[in-house]
Design a protein around this motif. Structure first.
Motif, PDB file in Angstrom:
ATOM      1  N   ILE A 100       0.831  -1.212   0.000  1.00 52.02           N
ATOM      2  CA  ILE A 100       0.000   0.000   0.000  1.00 52.02           C
ATOM      3  C   ILE A 100       0.863   1.259   0.000  1.00 52.02           C
ATOM      4  O   ILE A 100       0.523   2.264  -0.612  1.00 52.02           O
ATOM      5  N   THR A 156       2.577   4.702   0.841  1.00 52.38           N
ATOM      6  CA  THR A 156       2.237   5.973   1.510  1.00 52.38           C
ATOM      7  C   THR A 156       0.959   6.614   0.972  1.00 52.38           C
ATOM      8  O   THR A 156       0.672   7.764   1.280  1.00 52.38           O
ATOM      9  N   ARG A 157       0.187   5.866   0.203  1.00 55.26           N
ATOM     10  CA  ARG A 157      -0.970   6.495  -0.467  1.00 55.26           C
ATOM     11  C   ARG A 157      -2.015   7.053   0.499  1.00 55.26           C
ATOM     12  O   ARG A 157      -2.799   7.909   0.119  1.00 55.26           O
ATOM     13  N   TYR A 158      -2.030   6.565   1.754  1.00 54.00           N
ATOM     14  CA  TYR A 158      -3.017   7.068   2.714  1.00 54.00           C
ATOM     15  C   TYR A 158      -2.391   7.968   3.779  1.00 54.00           C
ATOM     16  O   TYR A 158      -3.021   8.263   4.785  1.00 54.00           O
ATOM     17  N   ASP A 159      -1.185   8.411   3.542  1.00 56.45           N
ATOM     18  CA  ASP A 159      -0.541   9.334   4.476  1.00 56.45           C
ATOM     19  C   ASP A 159      -1.174  10.723   4.356  1.00 56.45           C
ATOM     20  O   ASP A 159      -1.685  11.099   3.294  1.00 56.45           O
ATOM     21  N   GLN A 210      -6.629  13.105   4.228  1.00 56.17           N
ATOM     22  CA  GLN A 210      -7.368  12.421   3.167  1.00 56.17           C
ATOM     23  C   GLN A 210      -8.785  12.971   2.991  1.00 56.17           C
ATOM     24  O   GLN A 210      -9.558  12.418   2.218  1.00 56.17           O
TER      25      GLN A 210
END
Length: 197
Positions: free
Chosen positions: A53, A55-58, A61
């Motif tokens: 996954i 760092t796409r949800y760092d 959001q």
């Protein structure tokens, strides 16, 4: 999830920067925290790892419409849990493979407790006229409160060691189970925001 969702929808327009019982988090940061947790659910239940996954949800959001972002994320998370094989696996969390039912418990406890955090923050910021939800109503599901309280009490020392929870807050003898649960997590059941200077 319904408890938390109700509170997200109740955030008044000017309250996203209001303080919460979570030190260092305003309302937006708190909702972002839960949104990020639930963004992770579909890929983790599908067998992806944190490395997959990346760092796409760092970071933040929530974008320009926090309520819409939370709502869409919650729907995808719920749908992932409703898949027949979701409960058979052991998703790889930050501390290693975890049985799906334990992962679900952790998310449920977080939603319930942070639902109270969010409700207290909204109560203090001033709810919209006609909004009948409040921190008093978050713990109305006594069966859920009891289940979270009993399960969390059995493992909370391990969570304190890694800094997830503060030391418990004292409550008066005879306090109800909801107040006792909140105090167990290091929160004062009568929390109010610090005075502004």
């Amino acid at each position: 999830m319904d408890v938390f969702d109700t509170q997200v929808r109740a955030v008044p327009p000017g309250a996203w920067q209001a303080p919460t019982p979570c030190r260092g988090w305003d309302v937006r940061a708190l909702v972002n925290h839960l949104t990020v947790e639930h963004l992770w659910v579909p890929p983790l239940l599908a067998g992806l790892t944190r490395e997959d996954i990346g760092t796409r949800y760092d970071g933040d959001q929530l974008g320009d419409d926090p309520v819409a972002r939370w709502t869409a994320t919650a729907r995808r998370s719920r749908n992932a849990w409703n898949q027949p094989d979701a409960w058979a696996g052991s998703p790889v969390l930050s501390f290693g493979p975890t049985p799906a039912d334990e992962y679900a418990f952790q998310l449920t406890a977080d939603l319930l407790i942070h639902g109270w955090d969010l409700a207290r923050a909204i109560d203090a910021a001033g709810r919209l006229p006609g909004d009948t939800t409040s921190a008093r109503t978050v713990g109305n599901n006594r069966e859920l409160v009891r289940w979270v309280h009993e399960a969390l009490a059995a493992q909370i020392d391990a969570w304190r060691v890694v800094g997830v929870f503060a030391e418990p807050v004292r409550v008066p003898a005879g306090a109800d189970e909801w107040a006792t649960l909140i105090a167990l997590t290091g929160r004062a059941p009568d929390w109010s925001p610090p005075p502004r200077h």
